[in-house]
Design a protein around this motif. Sequence first.
Motif, PDB file in Angstrom:
ATOM      1  N   GLY A   1       0.809  -1.212   0.000  1.00  0.00           N
ATOM      2  CA  GLY A   1       0.000   0.000   0.000  1.00  0.00           C
ATOM      3  C   GLY A   1       0.842   1.262   0.000  1.00  0.00           C
ATOM      4  O   GLY A   1       0.546   2.217  -0.726  1.00  0.00           O
ATOM      5  N   GLY A   2       1.891   1.278   0.798  1.00  0.00           N
ATOM      6  CA  GLY A   2       2.765   2.444   0.845  1.00  0.00           C
ATOM      7  C   GLY A   2       3.464   2.695  -0.478  1.00  0.00           C
ATOM      8  O   GLY A   2       3.621   3.842  -0.912  1.00  0.00           O
ATOM      9  N   GLN A   3       3.888   1.627  -1.137  1.00  0.00           N
ATOM     10  CA  GLN A   3       4.541   1.771  -2.444  1.00  0.00           C
ATOM     11  C   GLN A   3       3.559   2.284  -3.488  1.00  0.00           C
ATOM     12  O   GLN A   3       3.910   3.131  -4.318  1.00  0.00           O
ATOM     13  CB  GLN A   3       5.132   0.428  -2.865  1.00  0.00           C
ATOM     14  CG  GLN A   3       6.347   0.010  -2.052  1.00  0.00           C
ATOM     15  CD  GLN A   3       6.794  -1.410  -2.348  1.00  0.00           C
ATOM     16  OE1 GLN A   3       5.991  -2.270  -2.721  1.00  0.00           O
ATOM     17  NE2 GLN A   3       8.084  -1.676  -2.171  1.00  0.00           N
TER      18      GLN A   3
ATOM     19  N   PRO B   1       0.238   2.650  10.471  1.00  0.00           N
ATOM     20  CA  PRO B   1       0.887   3.818  11.094  1.00  0.00           C
ATOM     21  C   PRO B   1       2.318   4.060  10.636  1.00  0.00           C
ATOM     22  O   PRO B   1       2.704   5.212  10.394  1.00  0.00           O
ATOM     23  CB  PRO B   1       0.826   3.486  12.595  1.00  0.00           C
ATOM     24  CG  PRO B   1      -0.368   2.603  12.731  1.00  0.00           C
ATOM     25  CD  PRO B   1      -0.402   1.779  11.485  1.00  0.00           C
ATOM     26  N   GLN B   2       3.124   3.013  10.510  1.00  0.00           N
ATOM     27  CA  GLN B   2       4.517   3.200  10.112  1.00  0.00           C
ATOM     28  C   GLN B   2       4.613   3.713   8.678  1.00  0.00           C
ATOM     29  O   GLN B   2       5.402   4.617   8.384  1.00  0.00           O
ATOM     30  CB  GLN B   2       5.287   1.879  10.238  1.00  0.00           C
ATOM     31  CG  GLN B   2       6.782   2.035   9.978  1.00  0.00           C
ATOM     32  CD  GLN B   2       7.558   0.759  10.264  1.00  0.00           C
ATOM     33  OE1 GLN B   2       7.012  -0.212  10.785  1.00  0.00           O
ATOM     34  NE2 GLN B   2       8.832   0.748   9.927  1.00  0.00           N
ATOM     35  N   THR B   3       3.787   3.168   7.790  1.00  0.00           N
ATOM     36  CA  THR B   3       3.785   3.618   6.401  1.00  0.00           C
ATOM     37  C   THR B   3       3.244   5.037   6.304  1.00  0.00           C
ATOM     38  O   THR B   3       3.755   5.856   5.526  1.00  0.00           O
ATOM     39  CB  THR B   3       2.940   2.670   5.532  1.00  0.00           C
ATOM     40  OG1 THR B   3       3.426   1.335   5.692  1.00  0.00           O
ATOM     41  CG2 THR B   3       3.022   3.064   4.066  1.00  0.00           C
ATOM     42  N   THR B   4       2.223   5.323   7.098  1.00  0.00           N
ATOM     43  CA  THR B   4       1.685   6.686   7.144  1.00  0.00           C
ATOM     44  C   THR B   4       2.771   7.685   7.486  1.00  0.00           C
ATOM     45  O   THR B   4       2.894   8.746   6.854  1.00  0.00           O
ATOM     46  CB  THR B   4       0.547   6.776   8.185  1.00  0.00           C
ATOM     47  OG1 THR B   4      -0.564   6.022   7.722  1.00  0.00           O
ATOM     48  CG2 THR B   4       0.117   8.218   8.413  1.00  0.00           C
ATOM     49  N   GLN B   5       3.592   7.350   8.477  1.00  0.00           N
ATOM     50  CA  GLN B   5       4.677   8.236   8.890  1.00  0.00           C
ATOM     51  C   GLN B   5       5.635   8.496   7.737  1.00  0.00           C
ATOM     52  O   GLN B   5       6.051   9.645   7.501  1.00  0.00           O
ATOM     53  CB  GLN B   5       5.427   7.590  10.063  1.00  0.00           C
ATOM     54  CG  GLN B   5       6.562   8.429  10.632  1.00  0.00           C
ATOM     55  CD  GLN B   5       6.066   9.591  11.471  1.00  0.00           C
ATOM     56  OE1 GLN B   5       4.892   9.659  11.805  1.00  0.00           O
ATOM     57  NE2 GLN B   5       6.938  10.514  11.787  1.00  0.00           N
ATOM     58  N   SER B   6       5.989   7.470   6.974  1.00  0.00           N
ATOM     59  CA  SER B   6       6.938   7.634   5.868  1.00  0.00           C
ATOM     60  C   SER B   6       6.329   8.481   4.749  1.00  0.00           C
ATOM     61  O   SER B   6       7.022   9.300   4.142  1.00  0.00           O
ATOM     62  CB  SER B   6       7.377   6.275   5.331  1.00  0.00           C
ATOM     63  OG  SER B   6       6.317   5.601   4.672  1.00  0.00           O
TER      64      SER B   6
END
Length: 347
Positions: free
Chosen positions: A143-145, A173-178
Amino acid sequence: MIELKNASKTFTRKGITIEALKGINLKVEKGDIFGVIGYSGAGKSTLIRLVNYLERPTEGQVLVNGRDLGTYNDKELRLAKKNIGMIFQHFNLLESKKVFDNVAIPLVLLKKSKSEIRQRVQELLEFVGLSDKAGSYPSELSGGQKQRVGIARALASNPSILLCDEATSALDPQTTQSILQLLKRINAEYNITVMIITHEMSVIQEICNKVAVMEEGRIIEQGSVLEVFGHPQHETTKNFVKTVVQNSMTPSVEKSLKAENGSLLYKLHFVGKSASEPILYEMIRSFDIKVNILFANMTEIQETTLGTAIIQLSGDRKLVEDALTFLTRHEVSVEEIESYVFDDNNE
């Protein structure tokens, strides 16, 4: 940069009229990371769709770079929209096309040469950290990619404005932060004005410098993030702030206090320098009153420390007033949140 003047939007569906936006007045300055927050149905997504004229206002004006978008003809509007990139909640990637081709779509539509497209896409994929994914399909990405591909695509035409519609709500949350850090980097390095729609106050806290709070199609509060976090006025804003900044006593402590007489309860707000100085200690040393610290918390907003404390003061009323004046002189905001009346036995 972006300005909405008394903008309203009404939809009529199956004979039913819905007022999605009511008299919106909003100004986003160049270089802002401006957050718009509200619960579902508040009108946030409709508002952001006015900015790139995916929706036209029923009343009022939408100005970008000083010009009302309603005055453009179709050709001028198409050119103006190239200056506004948009990132979507669910990525909106073409599953049948590789990452390279998804990012290239705006450039193809602009009829850029193959060499220009190749150079720009490679540059953007490197910027978002996906150089090694150019030949992959969206289904092969996390999803983040996928969101990074969406961001690269939104940047392809070199916009000066980037709109983000719940761009992180589908991410962990971790991907949101990035992703938030990437948006912050885009704002800083490309000098792109960013407007973010969200229902998460933590997103506002993380990267925004200004915020507007929406409810039932209206803006109920707006200002700098520091002001709104430090002194929320509307109940809805207070509820949002509570999700990221603890600023109240526990129910058990509050319940026990209500059984006491002869005390005054105050909420103190410390900003910046006052949050790091021993002001309460100096007050306790200087005044012969009883001070009970019931709650204290600090958080950082826009690299500025915000502190909140709730204290109970007992003693001579004149000395209590002098102590509060002392706090005010040291740039501490004082709010009386509850009073307890003296009974005959405690006077």
